[in-house]
Motif scaffolding. Structure first.
Motif, PDB file in Angstrom:
ATOM      1  N   PRO A 138      41.628  20.647 -26.366  1.00  0.00           N
ATOM      2  CA  PRO A 138      42.108  19.916 -25.188  1.00  0.00           C
ATOM      3  C   PRO A 138      41.417  18.554 -25.056  1.00  0.00           C
ATOM      4  CG  PRO A 138      41.673  22.204 -24.644  1.00  0.00           C
ATOM      5  CD  PRO A 138      41.144  21.998 -26.033  1.00  0.00           C
ATOM      6  N   GLU A 139      42.180  17.579 -24.534  1.00  0.00           N
ATOM      7  CA  GLU A 139      41.686  16.211 -24.346  1.00  0.00           C
ATOM      8  C   GLU A 139      41.302  16.018 -22.888  1.00  0.00           C
ATOM      9  OE1 GLU A 139      41.239  12.051 -25.792  1.00  0.00           O
ATOM     10  OE2 GLU A 139      41.503  13.964 -26.798  1.00  0.00           O
ATOM     11  N   PRO A 140      40.010  16.024 -22.546  1.00  0.00           N
ATOM     12  CA  PRO A 140      39.615  15.861 -21.151  1.00  0.00           C
ATOM     13  C   PRO A 140      40.058  14.502 -20.600  1.00  0.00           C
ATOM     14  CG  PRO A 140      37.769  16.596 -22.513  1.00  0.00           C
ATOM     15  CD  PRO A 140      38.857  16.185 -23.446  1.00  0.00           C
ATOM     16  N   GLY A 141      40.607  14.517 -19.388  1.00  0.00           N
ATOM     17  CA  GLY A 141      40.950  13.270 -18.709  1.00  0.00           C
ATOM     18  C   GLY A 141      42.169  12.554 -19.243  1.00  0.00           C
ATOM     19  N   PRO A 152      47.050   7.208 -25.224  1.00  0.00           N
ATOM     20  CA  PRO A 152      46.388   8.345 -25.875  1.00  0.00           C
ATOM     21  C   PRO A 152      45.559   7.875 -27.062  1.00  0.00           C
ATOM     22  CG  PRO A 152      48.725   8.804 -25.503  1.00  0.00           C
ATOM     23  CD  PRO A 152      48.517   7.373 -25.187  1.00  0.00           C
ATOM     24  N   GLY A 153      44.373   8.446 -27.199  1.00  0.00           N
ATOM     25  CA  GLY A 153      43.504   8.090 -28.316  1.00  0.00           C
ATOM     26  C   GLY A 153      42.691   6.834 -28.106  1.00  0.00           C
ATOM     27  N   GLY A 162      36.985  10.876 -27.901  1.00  0.00           N
ATOM     28  CA  GLY A 162      37.786  12.040 -27.568  1.00  0.00           C
ATOM     29  C   GLY A 162      38.319  12.738 -28.803  1.00  0.00           C
ATOM     30  N   PRO A 163      38.783  13.992 -28.639  1.00  0.00           N
ATOM     31  CA  PRO A 163      39.318  14.746 -29.780  1.00  0.00           C
ATOM     32  C   PRO A 163      40.481  14.046 -30.470  1.00  0.00           C
ATOM     33  CG  PRO A 163      38.948  16.203 -27.901  1.00  0.00           C
ATOM     34  CD  PRO A 163      38.738  14.803 -27.404  1.00  0.00           C
ATOM     35  N   LEU A 164      41.380  13.443 -29.690  1.00  0.00           N
ATOM     36  CA  LEU A 164      42.513  12.742 -30.291  1.00  0.00           C
ATOM     37  C   LEU A 164      42.056  11.600 -31.187  1.00  0.00           C
ATOM     38  CD1 LEU A 164      45.324  12.389 -27.573  1.00  0.00           C
ATOM     39  CD2 LEU A 164      45.597  13.246 -29.902  1.00  0.00           C
TER      40      LEU A 164
END
Length: 370
Positions: free
Chosen positions: A328-331, A342-343, A348-350
């Protein structure tokens, strides 16, 4: 007419753009045809009647188009690559001899050679380098997060210094410009290209699109146009790929003719599947359809709370190589509401997934799974 074209060519060169081809002819009918073909290729030529009027133009032009009417007087010109003799007489056996006399390796006889000549002009002006690595992203089910990943991949490629174009292939997705926070940014959207066919000039396409977060975006608008032809998709994607760098396409799950055309131009496909049984069942059908067109399809799983399914298990069930797992991508929702794509958060993970993906593509040129 000739003077204004020459002036435009010089303005183009001063602006830092590649110069157009040099056209050498005194045949007004042939000149009109060559100007038309240059326009079709998105090129602004320099025109010289009889002999190049500007010092160095013969040597510096990316392409020289010599009318057959001027071939005899140019026999002593400096030999160089990229000279084409252009004529009309299909039955004249002496045309190749005159081509050899001016150092031309190619002869274009109009009207039959028009298509070939347009491509040659466009290639010379745009430059022919390595085509862009083209990545398609498709959801295994609705709401899988394919559009989010497509945007993040494009943002990551641009951050890594690649020339990047993001193409929205899903007319029912609401528009990727919205997801990037740029729905009000000026530039053309898909309806402007819906009737395209043949060849689209890559540089002209790039400059016409909105620029968001250091990348170019071809998105759908909020109008009534809900489809483009396969010809339009083919022309636009080919133009985008010729620019090099990276092209990311957000693909629809409904494979119409345009979507199939897009798949045929993909180098790599990423199938996004949430880690839950219903999503895996739906993704199996999508993978079967996509796999009939695209040979290199890989799996990206999205973690779901309480699922218990791991990426390797889903990959085995679908028979696909695992490109990676996304926690999961927080926030993320708050970032999108604030207009951050996004990203965009590098930690972040993305962003990490995208950085690793593009690093692999830099290492082997294909984005092979780890």
């Amino acid at each position: 007419m000739t003077g204004s074209i020459t002036s435009d060519w010089r303005t183009d060169a001063v602006a830092g753009r590649p110069g157009g081809p040099l056209v050498v002819t005194e045949d007004e009918g042939l000149l009109d045809d060559l100007l038309r073909l240059c326009a079709a290729a998105g090129a602004v030529p320099e025109v010289a009647q009889g002999m190049p009027a500007r010092r160095g133009s013969w040597e510096s032009a990316p392409l020289v188009l010599v009318g057959d009417d001027c071939a005899a007087r140019l026999g002593g010109a400096m030999r160089r690559e990229g000279v084409v003799l252009v004529g009309r007489d299909q039955d004249d056996p002496g045309v190749w001899q005159r081509a050899v006399g001016i150092g031309a390796r190619n002869v274009a006889l109009l009207p039959d050679g028009e298509s070939w000549l347009v491509d040659r002009i466009a290639d010379a002006v745009e430059g022919v380098g390595s085509p862009a690595l083209t990545v398609g992203v498709i959801g295994g089910r609705g709401g899988a997060g394919a559009s989010t990943l497509a945007c993040a991949l494009a943002v990551g490629a641009a951050r890594a210094g690649r020339r990047t174009m993001l193409i929205d292939g899903d007319p029912l997705g609401g528009g990727l410009d919205v997801l990037l926070g740029g729905e009000k940014t000026e530039g053309l959207r898909w309806p402007a290209f819906a009737d395209s066919r043949g060849r689209v000039a890559g540089r002209a396409l790039e400059e016409a699109l909105p620029e968001l977060h250091a990348l170019r975006v071809l998105s759908w608008d909020r109008g009534d146009c809900l489809a483009v032809s396969s010809d339009a998709m083919r022309a636009v994607l080919a133009a985008a790929r010729r620019r090099g760098g990276a092209v990311v396409v957000d693909l629809p799950r409904r494979l119409d003719d345009a979507a199939v055309e897009a798949l045929e131009q993909m180098d790599v496909g990423l199938l996004v599947v949430p880690a839950e049984l219903r999503a895996v069942a739906a993704a199996h059908r999508v993978a079967s359809l996509v796999g009939m067109v695209l040979s290199d399809l890989r799996l990206v799983t999205r973690a779901q709370a309480g699922s218990g399914l791991r990426g390797e298990e889903i990959a085995n069930l679908l028979g696909l190589p695992l490109a990676g797992e996304l926690p999961p991508e927080p926030g993320l929702s708050d970032a999108l509401l604030a207009g951050r794509p996004p990203g965009s958060g590098e930690r972040g993970p993305l962003a990490r997934f995208c950085a690793e993906f593009w690093a692999r593509t830099s290492a082997d040129g294909t984005g092979a799974p780890a």
